[in-house]
Design a protein around this motif. Structure first.
Motif, short mmCIF file in Angstrom:
data_model
loop_
_atom_site.label_atom_id
_atom_site.label_comp_id
_atom_site.label_asym_id
_atom_site.label_seq_id
_atom_site.Cartn_x
_atom_site.Cartn_y
_atom_site.Cartn_z
N ALA A 93 3.97 -11.80 0.29
CA ALA A 93 5.04 -11.52 1.15
C ALA A 93 5.96 -10.37 1.06
N SER A 94 5.55 -9.73 -0.27
CA SER A 94 6.60 -8.49 -0.50
C SER A 94 6.17 -7.72 0.39
N GLU A 152 6.39 -8.85 4.83
CA GLU A 152 7.49 -8.83 5.90
C GLU A 152 8.58 -7.83 5.71
N ARG A 153 8.01 -6.54 5.40
CA ARG A 153 8.99 -5.48 5.43
C ARG A 153 9.27 -5.20 6.99
N PRO A 154 10.53 -5.33 7.32
CA PRO A 154 11.14 -5.35 8.68
C PRO A 154 10.69 -4.38 9.60
N ARG A 172 7.71 1.11 4.42
CA ARG A 172 7.93 1.76 3.36
C ARG A 172 7.22 3.15 3.33
N ARG A 173 7.85 4.07 3.08
CA ARG A 173 7.13 5.56 3.15
C ARG A 173 6.32 5.69 1.93
N GLY A 229 8.12 -9.56 -5.69
CA GLY A 229 8.83 -10.02 -4.62
C GLY A 229 10.44 -10.30 -4.68
N PRO A 279 13.71 2.67 0.51
CA PRO A 279 13.79 4.32 -0.04
C PRO A 279 15.02 4.70 0.72
#
Lengths: 240, 240
Positions: free
Chosen positions: A13-14, A17-19, A23-24, B77, B83
DNA sequence: CGCAATAAATTGATATACTAGTATTCACGA
DNA sequence: TCGTGAATACTAGTATATCAATTTATTGCG
């Protein structure tokens, strides 16, 4: 250092669920991916010495992102960092392979049972598509692409079961097994067997037969256990 | 460097290292352990913003080891790194908790069965010692120390089964569950129940009854599932 | 040859500066 | 008044240089 056994899994889940703020891809990520692939494909064989400085020069970056990548690889058990001494591609810890197989059987058994219970026709279609591609790749003898589809098959089952995080764990656990298996996969006919076994698993899932699905998965996982004893004599430098 | 002097319980788990190369505790390790403990104990609650620079100043170290620690926490997590924006203590992903429970049941079921098969009297003695300490701590109401012994109990079973690597996985998976459970553990009588359930597991292992051991473990793991629905209303900021 | 002193090599950590995105502020205009 | 958007102040990502701590290799002497 290297945790000697099944290495630290990335938490579930890390990433999932990046909202929406994706993440670039950082430089460190790119270095990590490249080294990860090179190690898994044995282009960087176990025991090969690595140096932060040299890698940094090779990629034309500073030591910082290289260091981050190596630290992540270290947590995954793919490199061993000896402080003030050096870093090497980790040897495959043969003693940990049986344990890794136990983890796979436990988690994939649970997963495939659940998948059999709730799979939809669309899910079965996705499995069929993967198996179909594998059949083609087996005929072509493209072991590398075949392996990717093999991963996709097992990942798909985790997805069907509603346990995407379990796949994250399995991928980490599988790495050491796969490194060993890469040395045996070219065995003639093995790929065809895998395709057949995947078909049996698919059929059991489609029939919503949880017990049969588990049994088929257990048989499949038992069949792909690398013969570490033989490998050890054939590639003594690659194991420990 | 003052931070290295800050004595932090580094041994959050077995760092069973190879005798030849033993890894010394780096500054990054110390920072990691400290932050890990603070997050797990909710001294740093979910959603709390973190800043590399501020933490570095707080520990009187440079950004580098702080950054390494945060990256490791991110993989586990426990923090979310955005970033060019910021870092926060991650909210507990409620959707992942049921999956984490599934993983626990799967792996600990497998583990406890194996442990029941091969446990020695000395192994049982170790379990008894842990349970005994837990009984005392429950009477004292020391929830923190109790939780440590709880971890020790489950780790011991993994050790008995000969699967120390599985504990490494379980510890990572357990974290999110434990963060939620910390909000419910103070419930009166819960610790006594845990002691009792551990006793049943121990008895089944001692009797070499794998089926009973698995059943007892399943019951135990089901009992400690936090009521996420209630927690969500009680601590809405802590979950996502 | 044995062994201790020394040099070289490598990661761990510091300090600093700069880059590139992100979020906030706040004046401006409809 | 209420958005709107550009200036602005963050923050993490990277670069660079340097030193520290430790291991490993080399050297040189008895």
């Amino acid at each position: 250092m290297q945790a000697a056994v099944v290495s630290v899994p990335v938490a579930m889940a890390s990433e999932a669920e990046r909202p929406a703020k994706l993440r670039r891809v950082t430089t460190a990520d790119a270095i990590f991916d490249r080294l990860y692939a090179d190690i898994l494909a044995l282009r960087m064989p176990p025991g090969m010495p690595l140096q932060e400085k040299r890698i940094a020069e090779e990629f034309n970056v500073s030591r910082t992102p290289v260091r981050e990548a190596l630290l992540r690889l270290s947590e995954g058990g793919l490199v061993d960092i000896y402080p003030q001494s050096g870093t090497v591609v980790s040897r495959v810890p043969v003693s940990a392979i049986p344990e890794a197989v136990v983890v796979r059987k436990s988690l994939e058994g649970t997963t495939v049972e659940r998948a059999a219970e709730i799979a939809t026709p669309a899910d079965i279609g996705r499995l069929d598509a993967i198996i179909s591609r594998q059949r083609s790749l087996a005929a072509l003898g493209d072991t590398s692409a075949f392996h990717e589809e093999d991963e996709a098959f097992h990942e798909a089952i985790s997805g069907i079961a509603g346990y995407p995080g379990i796949w994250t764990i399995l991928r980490t656990v599988k790495v050491q097994i796969d490194r060993a298996r890469r040395l045996t996969l070219p065995v003639l006919g093995r790929m065809d067997n895998v395709v057949h076994e995947h078909g049996l698993i698919r059929d059991a899932i489609a029939a919503h037969d949880a017990d049969a699905a588990r049994a088929a998965m257990m048989h499949h996982l038992s069949a792909v256990i690398p013969d570490v004893a033989e490998l050890r004599t054939q590639y003594p430098d690659y194991f420990c």
